[in-house]
Motif scaffolding. Structure first.
Motif, short mmCIF file in Angstrom:
data_model
loop_
_atom_site.label_atom_id
_atom_site.label_comp_id
_atom_site.label_asym_id
_atom_site.label_seq_id
_atom_site.Cartn_x
_atom_site.Cartn_y
_atom_site.Cartn_z
N PHE A 181 38.80 24.92 41.83
CA PHE A 181 38.21 23.33 41.57
C PHE A 181 38.20 23.29 42.89
CE2 PHE A 181 39.21 23.15 37.58
CZ PHE A 181 38.21 22.75 36.90
N ASN A 182 38.45 23.75 44.22
CA ASN A 182 39.26 23.56 45.29
C ASN A 182 37.74 23.92 45.89
OD1 ASN A 182 41.78 24.53 47.17
ND2 ASN A 182 42.20 25.24 46.13
N SER A 183 36.97 23.62 47.76
CA SER A 183 36.19 23.59 48.03
C SER A 183 36.49 24.93 48.25
CB SER A 183 36.54 22.77 49.62
OG SER A 183 35.79 21.31 48.72
N ASP A 184 35.49 25.39 48.91
CA ASP A 184 35.18 26.76 50.06
C ASP A 184 34.88 27.18 50.98
OD1 ASP A 184 35.06 30.05 49.63
OD2 ASP A 184 33.66 30.55 48.25
N SER A 185 35.68 28.32 51.46
CA SER A 185 35.46 27.34 52.95
C SER A 185 34.59 29.27 53.58
CB SER A 185 36.32 28.07 53.99
OG SER A 185 37.43 28.80 53.56
N THR A 186 34.06 30.48 52.71
CA THR A 186 33.81 31.03 52.77
C THR A 186 32.14 30.86 53.36
OG1 THR A 186 34.18 31.95 51.07
CG2 THR A 186 32.71 33.30 52.27
N HIS A 187 31.96 31.90 55.05
CA HIS A 187 30.56 31.86 55.42
C HIS A 187 30.04 29.63 55.82
CE1 HIS A 187 30.08 35.37 53.92
NE2 HIS A 187 29.63 34.72 53.29
N LYS A 188 31.77 29.38 56.20
CA LYS A 188 31.47 27.58 57.11
C LYS A 188 32.45 27.59 58.33
CE LYS A 188 29.83 25.66 52.29
NZ LYS A 188 30.49 25.05 51.22
N GLY A 219 34.47 35.78 48.70
CA GLY A 219 34.52 34.73 49.03
C GLY A 219 36.31 34.22 49.06
N ARG A 220 36.57 33.22 50.15
CA ARG A 220 38.12 33.12 49.31
C ARG A 220 38.57 32.19 48.95
NH1 ARG A 220 35.83 34.76 54.89
NH2 ARG A 220 36.93 34.04 56.43
N LYS A 221 37.77 31.07 48.39
CA LYS A 221 38.44 30.82 47.35
C LYS A 221 37.64 31.73 45.17
CE LYS A 221 35.62 28.15 44.63
NZ LYS A 221 35.12 27.22 44.15
N ASN A 222 36.70 32.37 45.74
CA ASN A 222 37.02 33.77 44.37
C ASN A 222 37.82 34.12 44.38
OD1 ASN A 222 34.77 31.87 43.18
ND2 ASN A 222 33.33 33.25 44.42
N ALA A 223 38.65 34.88 45.68
CA ALA A 223 39.38 35.92 45.79
C ALA A 223 40.95 35.30 45.27
CB ALA A 223 39.66 36.26 47.39
N LEU A 224 40.62 34.10 45.85
CA LEU A 224 42.25 33.39 44.99
C LEU A 224 42.05 33.59 43.52
CD1 LEU A 224 45.26 32.07 45.57
CD2 LEU A 224 43.95 29.52 46.07
N VAL A 225 41.60 32.60 42.64
CA VAL A 225 41.51 32.87 41.41
C VAL A 225 41.16 33.98 41.16
CG1 VAL A 225 39.99 32.36 39.75
CG2 VAL A 225 39.76 30.94 41.89
N ILE A 226 40.68 35.63 42.20
CA ILE A 226 41.05 36.48 41.02
C ILE A 226 42.40 36.60 40.76
CG2 ILE A 226 40.26 39.40 40.92
CD1 ILE A 226 36.69 37.69 42.48
N ASN A 227 42.62 36.67 42.11
CA ASN A 227 44.35 37.50 42.38
C ASN A 227 45.34 36.62 42.04
OD1 ASN A 227 44.20 39.39 44.48
ND2 ASN A 227 43.00 37.66 45.66
N PHE A 228 44.89 35.72 42.09
CA PHE A 228 45.78 34.79 40.57
C PHE A 228 46.16 35.30 38.93
CE2 PHE A 228 47.27 30.76 43.76
CZ PHE A 228 49.38 31.50 42.55
N ALA A 229 44.60 35.85 38.48
CA ALA A 229 44.03 35.84 37.03
C ALA A 229 45.15 37.64 37.06
CB ALA A 229 42.30 35.87 36.69
N GLY A 230 44.76 37.83 37.91
CA GLY A 230 44.80 39.91 38.00
C GLY A 230 46.53 39.33 38.57
N LEU A 231 47.10 38.49 38.78
CA LEU A 231 49.20 38.68 38.30
C LEU A 231 49.04 38.04 36.99
CD1 LEU A 231 51.40 38.61 40.21
CD2 LEU A 231 51.12 36.23 40.44
N ALA A 232 48.52 37.08 36.15
CA ALA A 232 48.89 36.73 35.19
C ALA A 232 48.11 37.89 33.98
CB ALA A 232 47.75 35.67 35.01
N GLY A 233 47.49 38.89 34.22
CA GLY A 233 46.86 40.16 33.56
C GLY A 233 48.64 40.73 33.64
N VAL A 234 48.70 41.09 35.00
CA VAL A 234 49.86 42.66 35.44
C VAL A 234 51.31 41.50 34.32
CG1 VAL A 234 51.90 42.80 36.26
CG2 VAL A 234 48.86 42.90 37.34
#
Length: 347
Positions: A315-322, A200-215
């Protein structure tokens, strides 16, 4: 480097308009793929302009090349119709109907269009009126503020690595090429697409930011380990950051556009993009800390900021499937418990 800076500055205005227009014409099930393709073209264009800039240090030639491309793009945009969503929000039903009729002929759906009825609400407000709506609709304000934080964070990291961290390349040209290639790999490999598709949109943003921090955190223990010549292991690790940077830009842009009502989308997208310009200034200057601090401390700062952005993005709203909201009331109905209850009662 002046030619490259001119390319990024000139593209800023063009991308805003084309990006929003593409969103409002693209079905929700194809929007993720469309975002990936458009971002891939951005990376490909970056490689082209870097090649032109490196081959000709004359800024006249660079600007001439950009002008030719933009002129050709302008012709295509002029031919392209206005978004029916935008026309309806502005109360221009006649123009919206004309666009729908043209599209129905292209897609052979004249029979469906003849039976269709347009249901819309006129919501034409000036810029100041749209700003005042933030007070009336706290959810829209919350989402916009959180998205602004994402935009300024990723811009500071992106431009910090691209323009100022010379360790990623012998000069500014190679640094930009590394970033563009990393972005292309993330998109062509399907990494960006499938993260958004499955999470989903919101979770993808969280995952990519977390991946960036991990790098960045991974680069800390790798600091000083030599690979070959002037290349250290931490340089190679940080090149992986470009993969997650591309993912953040894609998910963030998609989430911003889909959470913004059509009546306010231009204003909100411009505010978020303007905030990113702050990050674009802060990022390169923050890398001057390499001259006065241990490199590992600077990497920790970049990693910590990215981790904080990942936390706040949750904490963003998620626009996935909406569906895309047309007016602020639609946003409230789609993304709050009260709104969901109201929609269920109407059904």
């Amino acid at each position: 480097s002046s030619g490259i800076n001119a390319e990024y500055g000139g593209a800023f205005v063009v991308v805003l308009g084309v990006d929003l227009l593409a969103l409002e014409f693209t079905p929700s099930n194809l929007r993720n793929l469309g975002q990936v393709l458009s971002n891939s073209i951005w990376n490909f264009g970056t490689l082209i302009i870097v090649g032109i800039s490196y081959g000709s240090m004359n800024w006249h030639h660079i600007c001439l090349a950009q002008g030719c491309v933009l002129a050709a793009t302008a012709v295509a945009v002029i031919i392209y119709p206005e978004s029916p969503r935008f026309d309806l929000v502005k109360g221009n039903e006649k123009k919206a109907r004309a666009t729908f009729e043209k599209m129905s002929k292209i897609f052979k759906t004249e029979e469906i269009w003849e039976k269709a009825e347009l249901t819309y609400e006129d919501y034409d407000k000036n810029y100041l009126g749209q700003i005042k709506d933030f007070k009336k609709y706290p959810l829209m304000l919350k989402n916009t503020v959180l998205l602004m934080i994402s935009w300024v964070t990723i811009a500071s990291v992106t431009y910090g690595l691209m323009f100022s961290w010379g360790k990623l390349g012998a000069d500014i040209y190679s640094s930009i090429v590394f970033g563009a290639l990393g972005g292309l790999i993330a998109k062509v490999s399907g990494m960006n697409y499938y993260i958004i598709h499955f999470f989903g949109r919101k979770n993808a943003l969280v995952i990519n930011f977390a991946g960036l921090a991990g790098v960045f955190f991974l680069a800390i223990p790798c600091y000083g380990v030599h690979l070959t010549g002037a290349w250290n292991l931490d340089h190679a690790v940080c090149l992986l950051a470009s993969l997650f940077i591309a993912g953040v830009w894609g998910a963030m842009a998609l989430l911003t556009k889909e959470l913004s009502p059509t009546s306010h989308r231009g204003m909100i997208y411009c505010i978020c993009s303007a905030t990113a310009r702050i990050g674009a200034f802060v990022g390169p200057y923050s890398t001057l800390l390499y001259n006065i601090m241990d490199t590992r401390i600077v990497l920790s700062i970049f990693g910590g900021v990215s981790a904080l952005a990942a936390f706040l993005a949750y904490f963003n709203s998620d626009s996935t499937h909406k569906p895309i909201p047309s007016i602020p009331e639609d946003l409230v109905q789609l993304h709050t418990d009260t709104g969901h209850s109201k929609l269920q009662a109407e059904d």
